[in-house]
Write a protein that holds these residues in place. Structure first.
Motif, PDB file in Angstrom:
ATOM      1  N   SER A 123      -8.153 -35.171 -80.941  1.00 12.86           N
ATOM      2  CA  SER A 123      -7.927 -35.520 -79.514  1.00 12.86           C
ATOM      3  C   SER A 123      -8.246 -36.911 -79.319  1.00 12.86           C
ATOM      4  O   SER A 123      -9.310 -37.393 -79.792  1.00 12.86           O
ATOM      5  CB  SER A 123      -8.204 -34.363 -78.658  1.00 12.86           C
ATOM      6  OG  SER A 123      -9.732 -34.505 -78.768  1.00 12.86           O
TER       7      SER A 123
ATOM      8  N   SER B  30      -5.685 -33.150 -76.538  1.00 13.25           N
ATOM      9  CA  SER B  30      -5.068 -33.146 -77.907  1.00 13.25           C
ATOM     10  C   SER B  30      -3.785 -33.800 -77.630  1.00 13.25           C
ATOM     11  O   SER B  30      -3.370 -33.469 -76.224  1.00 13.25           O
ATOM     12  CB  SER B  30      -5.027 -31.871 -78.708  1.00 13.25           C
ATOM     13  OG  SER B  30      -4.195 -31.077 -77.629  1.00 13.25           O
ATOM     14  N   GLU B  31      -3.302 -34.347 -78.414  1.00 15.01           N
ATOM     15  CA  GLU B  31      -1.702 -34.991 -78.144  1.00 15.01           C
ATOM     16  C   GLU B  31      -0.953 -34.766 -79.416  1.00 15.01           C
ATOM     17  O   GLU B  31      -1.350 -34.861 -80.470  1.00 15.01           O
ATOM     18  CB  GLU B  31      -1.925 -36.435 -78.120  1.00 15.01           C
ATOM     19  CG  GLU B  31      -0.770 -37.301 -78.132  1.00 15.01           C
ATOM     20  CD  GLU B  31      -0.684 -38.547 -77.253  1.00 15.01           C
ATOM     21  OE1 GLU B  31      -1.310 -38.753 -76.643  1.00 15.01           O
ATOM     22  OE2 GLU B  31       0.016 -39.306 -78.063  1.00 15.01           O
ATOM     23  N   SER B  32       0.394 -34.525 -79.037  1.00 15.22           N
ATOM     24  CA  SER B  32       1.331 -34.259 -80.037  1.00 15.22           C
ATOM     25  C   SER B  32       2.780 -34.394 -79.482  1.00 15.22           C
ATOM     26  O   SER B  32       2.796 -34.859 -78.375  1.00 15.22           O
ATOM     27  CB  SER B  32       1.174 -32.640 -80.495  1.00 15.22           C
ATOM     28  OG  SER B  32       1.761 -31.526 -79.794  1.00 15.22           O
TER      29      SER B  32
ATOM     30  N   VAL C 201       2.310 -31.348 -86.049  1.00 19.59           N
ATOM     31  CA  VAL C 201       0.957 -30.833 -85.311  1.00 19.59           C
ATOM     32  C   VAL C 201       1.520 -29.884 -84.361  1.00 19.59           C
ATOM     33  O   VAL C 201       1.142 -28.885 -83.953  1.00 19.59           O
ATOM     34  CB  VAL C 201       0.363 -31.961 -84.694  1.00 19.59           C
ATOM     35  CG1 VAL C 201      -0.900 -31.336 -83.934  1.00 19.59           C
ATOM     36  CG2 VAL C 201      -0.343 -32.427 -86.033  1.00 19.59           C
ATOM     37  N   ALA C 202       2.793 -30.396 -83.233  1.00 17.99           N
ATOM     38  CA  ALA C 202       3.214 -29.621 -82.269  1.00 17.99           C
ATOM     39  C   ALA C 202       3.468 -28.261 -82.698  1.00 17.99           C
ATOM     40  O   ALA C 202       3.681 -27.260 -82.069  1.00 17.99           O
ATOM     41  CB  ALA C 202       4.323 -30.482 -81.547  1.00 17.99           C
TER      42      ALA C 202
ATOM     43  N   GLU D 216      -2.179 -26.927 -78.020  1.00 21.71           N
ATOM     44  CA  GLU D 216      -2.731 -27.983 -77.573  1.00 21.71           C
ATOM     45  C   GLU D 216      -4.205 -27.448 -76.765  1.00 21.71           C
ATOM     46  O   GLU D 216      -3.786 -26.368 -76.471  1.00 21.71           O
ATOM     47  CB  GLU D 216      -1.859 -28.506 -76.292  1.00 21.71           C
ATOM     48  CG  GLU D 216      -0.391 -28.904 -76.828  1.00 21.71           C
ATOM     49  CD  GLU D 216      -0.763 -30.121 -78.010  1.00 21.71           C
ATOM     50  OE1 GLU D 216      -1.476 -30.872 -77.722  1.00 21.71           O
ATOM     51  OE2 GLU D 216       0.231 -29.902 -78.766  1.00 21.71           O
TER      52      GLU D 216
ATOM     53  N   TYR E  46       3.903 -41.644 -87.443  1.00 20.19           N
ATOM     54  CA  TYR E  46       3.323 -40.879 -86.379  1.00 20.19           C
ATOM     55  C   TYR E  46       4.296 -39.937 -85.625  1.00 20.19           C
ATOM     56  O   TYR E  46       3.987 -38.825 -85.225  1.00 20.19           O
ATOM     57  CB  TYR E  46       3.052 -42.050 -85.007  1.00 20.19           C
ATOM     58  CG  TYR E  46       2.412 -41.386 -83.859  1.00 20.19           C
ATOM     59  CD1 TYR E  46       1.382 -40.868 -83.690  1.00 20.19           C
ATOM     60  CD2 TYR E  46       3.571 -41.186 -82.590  1.00 20.19           C
ATOM     61  CE1 TYR E  46       1.112 -40.428 -82.170  1.00 20.19           C
ATOM     62  CE2 TYR E  46       3.155 -40.523 -81.534  1.00 20.19           C
ATOM     63  CZ  TYR E  46       2.036 -40.237 -81.403  1.00 20.19           C
ATOM     64  OH  TYR E  46       1.763 -39.757 -80.301  1.00 20.19           O
TER      65      TYR E  46
ATOM     66  N   GLU F 272       4.305 -36.730 -87.740  1.00 17.96           N
ATOM     67  CA  GLU F 272       3.237 -36.050 -87.876  1.00 17.96           C
ATOM     68  C   GLU F 272       2.880 -35.330 -86.547  1.00 17.96           C
ATOM     69  O   GLU F 272       2.695 -34.078 -86.601  1.00 17.96           O
ATOM     70  CB  GLU F 272       2.009 -37.134 -88.069  1.00 17.96           C
ATOM     71  CG  GLU F 272       0.742 -36.391 -88.631  1.00 17.96           C
ATOM     72  CD  GLU F 272      -0.127 -37.427 -89.190  1.00 17.96           C
ATOM     73  OE1 GLU F 272      -1.330 -37.581 -88.442  1.00 17.96           O
ATOM     74  OE2 GLU F 272       0.118 -38.193 -90.114  1.00 17.96           O
ATOM     75  N   SER F 273       3.318 -36.038 -85.560  1.00 13.55           N
ATOM     76  CA  SER F 273       3.015 -35.228 -84.182  1.00 13.55           C
ATOM     77  C   SER F 273       4.091 -34.372 -84.009  1.00 13.55           C
ATOM     78  O   SER F 273       3.623 -33.116 -83.302  1.00 13.55           O
ATOM     79  CB  SER F 273       3.024 -36.152 -82.935  1.00 13.55           C
ATOM     80  OG  SER F 273       4.276 -36.746 -82.846  1.00 13.55           O
ATOM     81  N   TYR F 274       4.974 -34.321 -84.734  1.00 17.65           N
ATOM     82  CA  TYR F 274       6.139 -33.070 -84.578  1.00 17.65           C
ATOM     83  C   TYR F 274       5.553 -31.909 -85.613  1.00 17.65           C
ATOM     84  O   TYR F 274       5.560 -30.878 -84.719  1.00 17.65           O
ATOM     85  CB  TYR F 274       7.464 -33.635 -85.311  1.00 17.65           C
ATOM     86  CG  TYR F 274       8.444 -32.501 -85.264  1.00 17.65           C
ATOM     87  CD1 TYR F 274       9.025 -31.874 -84.304  1.00 17.65           C
ATOM     88  CD2 TYR F 274       8.749 -31.835 -86.578  1.00 17.65           C
ATOM     89  CE1 TYR F 274       9.880 -30.882 -84.403  1.00 17.65           C
ATOM     90  CE2 TYR F 274       9.661 -30.880 -86.519  1.00 17.65           C
ATOM     91  CZ  TYR F 274      10.271 -30.317 -85.499  1.00 17.65           C
ATOM     92  OH  TYR F 274      11.244 -29.345 -85.366  1.00 17.65           O
TER      93      TYR F 274
ATOM     94  N   LYS G 156       0.179 -26.165 -84.055  1.00 16.24           N
ATOM     95  CA  LYS G 156      -0.914 -26.147 -83.349  1.00 16.24           C
ATOM     96  C   LYS G 156      -0.919 -25.786 -82.028  1.00 16.24           C
ATOM     97  O   LYS G 156       0.251 -26.313 -81.543  1.00 16.24           O
ATOM     98  CB  LYS G 156      -1.882 -27.289 -83.841  1.00 16.24           C
ATOM     99  CG  LYS G 156      -2.629 -27.490 -85.146  1.00 16.24           C
ATOM    100  CD  LYS G 156      -3.390 -28.620 -84.976  1.00 16.24           C
ATOM    101  CE  LYS G 156      -4.159 -28.814 -86.420  1.00 16.24           C
ATOM    102  NZ  LYS G 156      -4.586 -30.232 -86.530  1.00 16.24           N
TER     103      LYS G 156
END
Lengths: 747, 275
Positions: free
Chosen positions: A237, A252-254, A308-309, A314, A301, A304-306, A312
């Motif tokens: 985060s 956190s960011e996703s 993580v979303a 938030e 990015y 990866e953020s996809y 995981k």
């Protein structure tokens, strides 16, 4: 190699594949290009909304912030769209009507967590903190839906039409969403975000934080798990740190939560202070500009953020630091300078208090999980590194003394007969430990760049110890014991059923063959142990702890093979060795291992184990287990005592008489028939092939010769006869018969 | 006395000690991350923090790697002094030089900083002052063995004159010293000059001790290098021979009489890698 047209073409093709990797953004197809452009457009749009926002305005079309907690309470199946009919976008107050947090959590944060007053807090809190985490509730709260926007989805078919409507088939893996344990451990890594921007464009003055004495941008990584390491969660985060009040807000960011824009609103939670809002907004704005946020979003990015979303939750984490009341801001500045650039300033670093999070709440809006964090603390990162460096330096000293001891030991056993008494497996065990250590240290160099130099030295020392000195010794041990192994080995290879009794082959492999064979084995062993160590580190503690205990125990049993070897070779007790044949050259029947080596090695190898298992603040964060250390210590002591008893009372004292095999005796009489074979001379003596002088022998059936001392000559198994002195000095170089090259049993 | 110095450093224990210290200490310091112990800045270390121990430390290790290399090479070139004086006197002169140069530099630094215009803040790092003081002894007592000319005919076009440089066998150490001084900037030059003066004064007896002071004999092993003057040269040579002869007989009279010499450990290691 012949180079023709085809080869050159082949090389070009290879080079093409090597260098045609995706360009800077990592885009490899039209679809991905569109994805990335949409993402950037979305961020730009959100940023322009953010730029115009004031404290009295609600979030509009910002990913993840479209719904408030109350919206979900009112209509549980609500879709996160913009605009929602009837939603008030023109007002803001920090309650569940506007925030994604439930009212009870907001009150808790206001009253329990962020209750502190202004005080002196360390501006730089880069550190790794350890503590406890407790589950407050994982089912009492409504989940605020946070759908992943469509453009994050990877393509569904090969045609890769970007505008295909995405059909949610509901197979999205639920990932590890829920927290099921009640109590666990938490590790919070805090890093300053402004150092990560150091590589930004050098031509542009990359002045990022104009309020660095008031606010800091941080990267906070939260890892929490139950005590058995079975359920692990990890959150990356971004965080804003309020230096004046010691408050940290990490979000956190996703793909489903563009949290950067939430900081000003969620930070001005306690006092509805316009100043806080404006300052945090400026901080975020500066961060946005300095990091060049939109342009640095790459395909990597996005993917990866996809990911993580999808797997995981938030999280929003509210932390309160304990103040460092004993220091003034000026002192803190000196301390900070000294830590980052040590010069010997007057900063009493040894008494520096730890960074301590006195209380904190970790809440997940989209999974409805509420966790409490308490008394999480740890030293400043630089201090931790310092401690690690000191430990490593001590390790280097230990390694150096181990090398020295080994050299002494090698000098002590400089003849094949002496080396023959050393156990191969004893040193092999030590060698495998040292080899693995070299690998571990080498891996750590990339993990901790600050400690590169001492780690490389450690790794190098281990490598030298293992692959040069110990390997050298192992090779000579192996070579001296080769004739013992060969018998069974060749019988095995030839599939002999035992019908024909074969003597050991006369060819003993030379050292070069042995060494290449041993190095091959050594490298394989290092590789396997590397794989094993890397995988063990990820096991859950329930399996790992017993494995560790057994492994340490086995690896600390290095004297056991030597005890067995002593028993096989059957060394004489000390007092019988003390009176050798007076006039003869010193016989080679001392104890093979030097006592300084035995005791020194035991201490050197025991100290690291003791450190890891007994010092509670050890650098590996290993758990404490004094009972185990005592057991290991007693076990090593027991081995040493047995070794000593073998020295005093003879190596076989603990074996019953009938189990002891008869060793070969070089000193015996011969029959007259044998004498004839050797070509007897009138005075019953034979030529010694080494010194070419007569050897008078004891012939069993001729009483005239019975005054000859049997100890004065030696008969080899291949029935060649030499002076004792001649053959013994020969045997300190080679354990082969000087006449026929048959292997000789060592003395 | 021959012009050739004995090969290797076996005959030069003090030189060897100095060279090893110069190389190994900075390495250890950088592993242990305590290189800053060997830094001296008048402000803040002395005036503000009162860390006077730095005055004792700063000559022991150089911070810059170039300085380390240069000083090591200079120590090597100065080995002739050890040959000339003998180890013990050489060690004594080193200690004296170290003491006097440190004192002089600290004193001059303090005096200079009384002036309101310029500040002399940074002191040199490494044993530059000691080496420069010894450099005077080197120049004074080491005879020049040969010299050679370098001639450039018309280096700058047809009308220029012939250039001729004369070098002697000491040009190596001269160059090294010059690079070392230049490498540390103005402070290096100033310190170098002061230290060289110290060397002169120690030699002339103005700074007392060079004839009286001797380091305790256990520091430099007695009998190892007693110094070779013309008179005692033959004697000590003979002593060396007899000593080595005695050693030879000791090793020769090892417990086992044998025709094949025992392989030393080093040879055994090398043999391992001979595939």
């Amino acid at each position: 190699m012949e180079i023709d047209g085809n080869t050159i073409l082949f090389i070009f093709v290879i080079l093409y594949f090597l260098y045609s990797s995706p360009s800077g953004d990592g885009v490899t197809s039209q679809y991905e290009y569109n994805q990335l452009q949409t993402l950037r457009a979305q961020y730009n749009d959100e940023h322009s909304q953010f730029a115009n926002m004031t404290l009295s305005e609600n979030f509009r079309n910002i990913t993840g912030l479209k719904l408030s907690y109350e919206d979900v309470l009112k209509s549980p199946g609500i879709n996160a769209t913009y605009p929602i009919a009837g939603k008030d976008y023109n007002h803001w107050s920090s309650n569940q009507g506007h925030m994604i947090l439930p009212e009870s959590v907001i009150t808790e944060i206001r009253e329990d967590v962020w209750s502190g007053k202004e005080g002196v807090f360390p501006p730089n809190i880069t550190s790794t903190l350890h503590g406890l985490i407790k589950l407050d509730s994982n089912k009492d709260y409504q989940k605020v839906p946070m759908p992943v926007p469509e453009y994050y989805e990877p393509p569904h078919d090969f045609s890769q039409n970007f505008n295909d409507p995405y059909v949610d088939d509901g197979t999205l893996s639920n990932g590890q969403h829920n927290v099921t344990f009640n109590e666990g451990q938490v590790v919070i890594e805090i890093k300053a975000a402004d150092t990560a921007l150091a590589y930004s464009d050098a031509r542009r003055p990359s002045f990022f934080n104009s309020q660095s004495d008031r606010w800091r941008m941080l990267h906070v990584n939260l890892h929490f798990s139950d005590f058995h390491d079975e359920e692990k969660h990890s959150i990356n985060s971004r965080a804003v740190y309020d230096i004046k009040r010691g408050r940290i807000l990490a979000i956190s960011e996703s793909a489903k939560f563009h949290s950067l824009f939430a900081f000003p609103h969620y930070m001005s939670l306690k006092e509805d202070d316009k100043l806080v809002f404006d300052e945090v907004k400026l901080l975020v704005e500066e961060y946005w500009n300095a990091s060049n946020f939109v342009d640095t979003r790459t395909m990597n990015y996005l993917q990866e953020s996809y990911a993580v979303a999808n797997y995981k939750c938030e999280f929003l984490a509210y932390f309160q630091l304990s103040p460092w009341s004993a220091y003034s801001p000026e002192q803190l500045k000196v301390i900070d300078d000294e830590l980052t650039w040590p010069l010997g300033r007057r900063a009493n670093l040894s008494s520096l208090p730890p960074i301590n999070i006195s209380s904190g709440i970790v809440y997940s809006p989209d999974c409805g999980i509420n966790l409490r964090v308490s008394s999480v603390s740890g030293p400043r990162y630089e201090l931790h590194v310092r401690k690690m460096r000191d430990t490593l330096l001590f390790g280097i000293v230990l390694l150096a003394s181990q090398i020295y001891l080994l050299l002494i030991q090698m000098q002590h056993t400089n003849t094949p007969s002496m080396v023959n008494k050393i156990s191969y497996w004893c040193f092999s065990l030590m060698n495998s430990v040292d080899g693995s250590l070299a690998i571990i240290f080498f891996f750590m160099t990339s993990a901790i760049p600050e400690l590169y130099l001492p780690l490389v030295i450690c790794s190098f020392a281990c490598l030298i110890l293992a692959s040069v000195f110990e390997m050298r010794y192992l090779i000579s041990i192996y070579a001296s014991q080769a004739n013992e192994q060969n018998v069974s080995f060749t019988t095995l290879l030839r599939r002999n059923t035992g019908s024909e009794e074969r003597n050991a082959p006369t060819v003993i492999p030379d050292e070069a063959t042995i060494s290449s064979h041993m190095y091959r084995r050594y490298i394989l062993m290092m590789f396997l142990s590397m794989v094993l160590i890397l995988s063990v580190a990820t096991w859950s503690r329930r399996i790992r702890t017993p494995f560790e205990c057994v492994a340490f125990f086995v690896l600390n049993s290095y004297w056991v093979p030597q005890i067995a070897r002593n028993a096989i070779k059957g060394n004489e007790p000390r007092r019988r060795r003390a009176s050798p044949g007076e006039s003869q050259a010193p016989r080679q029947n001392k104890m093979p291992l030097l006592w300084s080596f035995v005791i020194g090695t035991s201490i050197i190898r025991f100290l690291p184990v003791a450190y890891v298992f007994t010092v509670p603040s050890n650098i590996f964060y290993h758990h404490r287990d004094i009972r185990y250390v005592v057991i290991v210590a007693l076990w090593i002591l027991f081995q040493i005592v047995i070794l000593y008893s073998q020295d005093i009372m003879g190596a076989r004292w603990f074996l019953p008489k009938y189990t002891i095999p008869e060793g070969y005796s070089y000193h015996k009489g011969i029959s007259s028939a044998d004498l004839l074979e050797h070509g007897s001379s009138p005075n019953y003596s034979i030529d010694c092939a080494i010194c070419m002088n007569d050897v008078p022998v004891y012939v069993d059936d001729i009483p005239k010769t019975h005054k000859v001392d049997k100890e004065s000559y030696m008969i080899t198994p291949c029935s060649h006869i030499f002076h004792t002195q001649c053959l013994e000095s020969w045997m300190s170089y080679k354990l082969q018969c000087p006449v026929c090259r048959a292997p000789l049993p060592p003395l | 006395m021959s012009g050739e110095a004995p090969a290797g450093l076996a005959q030069f224990p003090i030189t060897r000690l100095c060279m090893l210290t110069t190389v190994i200490l900075p390495i250890i310091a950088s592993i242990a991350d305590c290189k800053y112990w060997f830094l001296v800045y008048d402000d803040p270390f002395i005036t503000e923090y009162k860390q006077y121990y730095r005055y004792v430390m700063f000559q022991i290790a150089a911070i810059n790697e170039t300085d380390v290399a240069l000083i090591t090479l200079i120590w090597y070139n100065l080995r002739h002094l050890e040959r000339l004086f003998g180890s013990r006197k050489y060690a004594s002169i080193i200690v004296l030089s170290w003491f006097y140069t440190t004192a002089t530099i600290v004193l001059m630094n303090k005096l200079f900083n009384l002036n309101p215009f310029f500040r002399w803040n940074r002191l040199t790092s490494g044993s530059l002052p000691t080496v420069l003081s010894l450099f005077h002894f080197y120049k004074e007592y080491t005879p020049q063995i040969y010299e050679f000319d370098v001639r450039l005919t018309k280096p700058f076009g047809l009308r220029s004159k012939q250039l001729k440089w004369t070098f002697n066998d000491q040009f190596m150490i001269n160059t090294l010293v010059m690079i070392m001084l230049a490498n540390q900037g103005m402070s290096g030059l100033a310190t170098g000059f002061l230290s060289w003066l110290c060397g002169v004064f120690i030699d002339k007896g103005l700074l007392p001790g060079s004839e009286v002071f001797r380091v305790p004999s256990f520091i430099s092993r007695p009998g190892h290098n007693q110094g070779q003057t013309l008179v005692t040269g033959t004697e000590s040579d003979a002593a060396d021979v007899s000593e080595s002869g005695a050693q030879g007989s000791v090793t020769g009279g090892d417990e086992e009489p044998s025709d094949e010499p025992a392989r030393p450990l080093g040879v055994q290691f090398l043999d391992t890698f001979r595939m």
